[in-house]
Design a protein around this motif. Structure first.
Motif, short mmCIF file in Angstrom:
data_model
loop_
_atom_site.label_atom_id
_atom_site.label_comp_id
_atom_site.label_asym_id
_atom_site.label_seq_id
_atom_site.Cartn_x
_atom_site.Cartn_y
_atom_site.Cartn_z
N ARG A 117 2.97 4.43 0.82
CA ARG A 117 3.68 4.91 2.01
C ARG A 117 4.07 6.37 1.80
O ARG A 117 4.56 6.73 0.73
N THR A 172 0.85 -1.18 0.00
CA THR A 172 0.00 0.00 0.00
C THR A 172 0.89 1.24 0.00
O THR A 172 2.08 1.16 0.31
N TYR A 213 1.43 8.38 7.83
CA TYR A 213 2.39 7.31 7.62
C TYR A 213 2.77 6.68 8.94
O TYR A 213 3.01 7.37 9.94
N ALA A 249 -7.45 -2.29 4.90
CA ALA A 249 -6.25 -3.09 4.66
C ALA A 249 -6.57 -4.58 4.68
O ALA A 249 -6.05 -5.35 3.86
N THR A 274 3.42 -3.28 9.86
CA THR A 274 2.24 -2.78 9.15
C THR A 274 2.53 -1.85 7.99
O THR A 274 1.64 -1.59 7.17
N ARG A 275 3.74 -1.33 7.87
CA ARG A 275 3.97 -0.25 6.90
C ARG A 275 3.79 -0.67 5.44
O ARG A 275 3.44 0.15 4.59
N VAL A 321 -6.15 6.44 3.63
CA VAL A 321 -4.72 6.25 3.90
C VAL A 321 -4.45 6.35 5.39
O VAL A 321 -3.71 5.54 5.98
N HIS A 339 1.61 -3.11 4.21
CA HIS A 339 0.25 -3.50 3.83
C HIS A 339 -0.84 -2.80 4.62
O HIS A 339 -2.02 -3.01 4.35
N GLY A 340 -0.47 -1.97 5.57
CA GLY A 340 -1.46 -1.22 6.33
C GLY A 340 -2.15 -2.05 7.39
O GLY A 340 -1.85 -3.22 7.60
N GLN A 341 -3.10 -1.43 8.06
CA GLN A 341 -3.87 -2.08 9.11
C GLN A 341 -5.31 -1.58 9.05
O GLN A 341 -5.61 -0.60 8.39
N MET A 393 -5.50 3.33 7.36
CA MET A 393 -4.59 2.19 7.24
C MET A 393 -3.27 2.41 7.96
O MET A 393 -2.42 1.53 8.01
N ASN A 394 -3.08 3.62 8.52
CA ASN A 394 -1.83 3.95 9.19
C ASN A 394 -2.04 4.45 10.62
O ASN A 394 -1.32 5.33 11.09
#
Length: 362
Positions: free
Chosen positions: A268, A266, A305, A320, A311-312, A296, A314-316, A299-300
């Motif tokens: 960054r 994903t 960021y 995600a 997680t960086r 965004v 594919h995100g969370q 997911m972060n």
């Protein structure tokens, strides 16, 4: 998101501005002199690509990051003419006292002695063989490679000493080096990953203005496969509400062309990149800009960021998780394995001889 009045999209360039890097002590502020833009006779010239020769002292970089599938890398160039606005490497230009904005894609450095220095590093008595990734920071097949041929020089040396390597690119110029890659592939020494994150030419022309068009990258996958080179596809980066809709289609077309593996990341946005990316959104997709950044941030961990190794990439969170499920299902459908599952042969390595000013007798 508001765009400053002096900002405009530049044809063939990803960034629209040239902000100072985070290490600069001097800041420049544009001032409006009151003249309407339409009354000015002269237009802002398009920035041209400038390449400066750099004499490198070392070329192999090493990392121990748990979320990266290689421990060694070489990057023939600093900066990248592709101009991808989302490129996580943009902030690295600040170390050169250059801007992560337009400077990153127009003021490049070419490591002209790359092959010579690489030969010396591989010949060191204590060198431990491990696959070298080419293109971890900037694209090794960006347009200036046509002239400088530094990536090809590195491949010639690696092939000479039977050293394994991986390549990541989004340029069909990789086809030029099939004469080197195909023999290396027969020895289990190479794998190529082609990055394709959308099939929309209009979107790609704005996101990645000087990279090969998406259909040409799919064709490059086919050419690599036909030559017997193990090839995979990277759907990277996925930007929510912008290009995520194309994930399944990219995987389907890549598999049909001959890709055997796949991966994804994903978007960054470290350091200055978050500002540049917001500016790009406001210029090109203003109606979706806030929605994209909202997803965004979701997911972060509610930040632009998150640098956490776990997680960086594919995100969370919910979105995600949805991407992860969609990717897994599509890969299973098309028989694609994980991008880093292929093991390369490290047993064939023969250290190169150091270059000698006296030459060799035998």
């Amino acid at each position: 998101m508001n765009v400053p009045p002096d900002r405009r999209a530049l044809k063939g360039r990803g960034a629209a501005s040239n902000p100072e890097g985070r290490f600069e002590n001097i800041r420049h502020q544009a001032e409006d002199d009151g003249w309407p833009r339409e009354l000015l006779d002269e237009e802002t010239p398009r920035p041209r690509t400038e390449v400066t020769e750099e004499r490198a002292r070392s070329v192999i970089s090493r990392n121990d990051s748990p979320d990266i599938g290689f421990s060694q890398a070489i990057n023939p160039y600093r900066g990248c003419e592709h101009g991808c606005i989302y490129c996580f490497a943009r902030p690295s230009h600040s170390y050169l006292n250059l801007s992560p904005g337009l400077d990153f894609e127009t003021r490049l450095r070419a490591k002209s002695n790359l092959a010579e220095v690489l030969r010396g590093e591989l010949a060191k008595p204590g060198y431990v063989v491990s696959p070298i990734n080419i293109g971890s920071n900037t694209d090794p097949y960006q347009p200036v490679e046509k002239r400088w041929r530094l990536t090809r020089a590195a491949l010639e040396l690696l092939a000479e000493c039977h050293h394994p390597c991986t390549i990541v690119t989004k340029n069909a110029l990789v086809e030029r080096d099939l004469d080197i890659l195909a023999p290396m592939a027969r020895e289990g020494l190479v794998r190529v990953l082609v990055s394709v994150n959308s099939l929309d030419n209009r979107l790609a022309a704005k996101l990645e203005p000087r990279a090969s068009a998406p259909h040409r990258r799919i064709q490059a996958i086919g050419a690599l496969h036909a030559a017997g080179v193990p090839v995979g596809v990277l759907v990277a980066p996925i930007i929510p509400a912008l290009n995520d809709r194309d994930m399944e289609a990219v995987l389907a077309q890549a598999a049909a062309a001959g890709a055997s593996s796949a991966g994804y990341t994903t978007v960054r946005l470290p350091w200055e990149l978050k500002t540049l990316f917001r500016e790009w959104l406001a210029l090109h997709v203003p109606q979706r800009a806030e929605h994209v950044m909202s997803l965004v941030r979701q997911m972060n961990g509610d930040r632009d960021y998150d640098s956490d190794f776990s997680t960086r990439m594919h995100g969370q969170g919910v979105f995600a998780d949805l991407l992860r499920t969609r990717f897994t299902v599509a890969c299973r459908k098309h028989g694609l394995t994980r991008a880093h599952d292929l093991k390369l042969d490290t047993s064939r390595f023969v250290p190169p001889r150091k270059a000698s000013p006296q030459g060799e007798l035998f």
